[in-house]
Enzyme design. Sequence first.
Site: not given
Length: 493
Positions: A333, A432
Amino acid sequence: MAKLLMIQGTSSNCGKSLIVTALCRITKNRGIKVAPFKAQNMSLQSFITEDGGEIGLAQAIQAEAAGVVPNVHMNPVLLKPSGQQGIQIVVHGKLYKTLNSIDFYSEKKKLWENVTDSLNYLLKEHDFLIIEGAGSPAEINLLEKDIVNMAVAEYLKAPVILVGDIDRGGVFASLYGTVKLLEKYDSLFKGFIINKFRGHVDILSPGIKKLEELINKPCLGVVPYLDETGISDEDGVSMRLINFFAQKVNAPVKIVVLRLRYISNFNDFEPLRFEPDTELMYSLKKEDLLSADIIIIPGSKKTFEDLKLLRELKIDQTLRELAKNGVEIIGICGGFQMLGEKLIDPYMVESSLREFDGIGLLPVETLFYPEKITTQVEGCLCSEPSIKITGYEIHKGITYGHLGLFKITRTSMNQTLFDGIVCGNVWGTYIHGIFESDSLRRWLINRHRVKKGLNPIDYSFSWKKLKESFIDTLANTIEKNLDINRVWEIAGL
């Protein structure tokens, strides 16, 4: 009418979340349709629901313990600190506003409506609601602005059990003081739990007896200090970010996660530390980076600020040098964004800077937009389609380049696309939770085993089953150390 029980605490990190998790599992095992609820949560540890809503990770874990699918009503208000920018307010899973701490309280009426809407929804859908408070209910300077502690208890007329943390010291004073500062709610307090005790419980008996007399509430149990639950604790980031090398000194694969100032979703890496052949630590020390086989840049709530930190510490230079020497560098991310060539922020979403140079290890650029992407994903590794992954996205930037590390479907958006990029021994992704994929985890570790002349291991443990065992163990410990029948009596079960 659904039955109710509320767990409040004398402070943050006193164990409320874990006790609620345990009670959810104990109740589920009794065949009762139970759900967790926390009106307002402040955390950088979040989870994305099936419909793309963002809630606190703790409530997602509690829902798992309860055997129900997490939804936004279990945590209608999520607060995400954003440094000098203030606090991101997520309402029913979607970004509502970003405000400073003063202006935030002007939103009480609106937020309270969202809280009661969610409560009414859950009460219709479930037979038992276990409610978690936040911090301490005795912040008397904020009582009029409360939407998460006694305001919820009073609205529902819910019985409250108060948890105190003896490991910090002063547990009797904090329990006594909390009850006495909230005397107008005295009838709602039904008992207390002493948590995180080290030693023989008989030592506490005189103090417990005296406190019971002073506040006219029973002690419902003394829970021992648990060194390792295996369950992510939203308040436990400072406790979790410790050196795990000492625990598995002979493990062949060393993994270092950069300990960013604004690290988010550090639970991404929990599965890696339970692998038998890995050593996991969080660090920014050069000597730790130099000894690593794999370095991971995690997600960040303030990507620009954390990238500036890496530059100030000259860690960006170290990463470039290590990448040349064959160390595997991974970005998740915000870490993925940092590994690119440029971060462009025309709307000043992340920073007052409109453009910032990245570390330059991946041929991509990231453009930041005000809109946040939140979705669960499923897919596979493009180079080895048999390696399946699941996870979730939660980010504001869009990264441009020749993406193609994973082929994914954004399940809540019904969209199929490519995510991430690999360039030699450097790769990044927005996803994630990918290390919860057993096959991906073993694929990653085995490549380093082979590199060191070791045979690959075919077997990888099931993270899903291990998580279940962690919850069961926690539930068994809590049930063993509480007067559970009296707890159920208080809840009206």
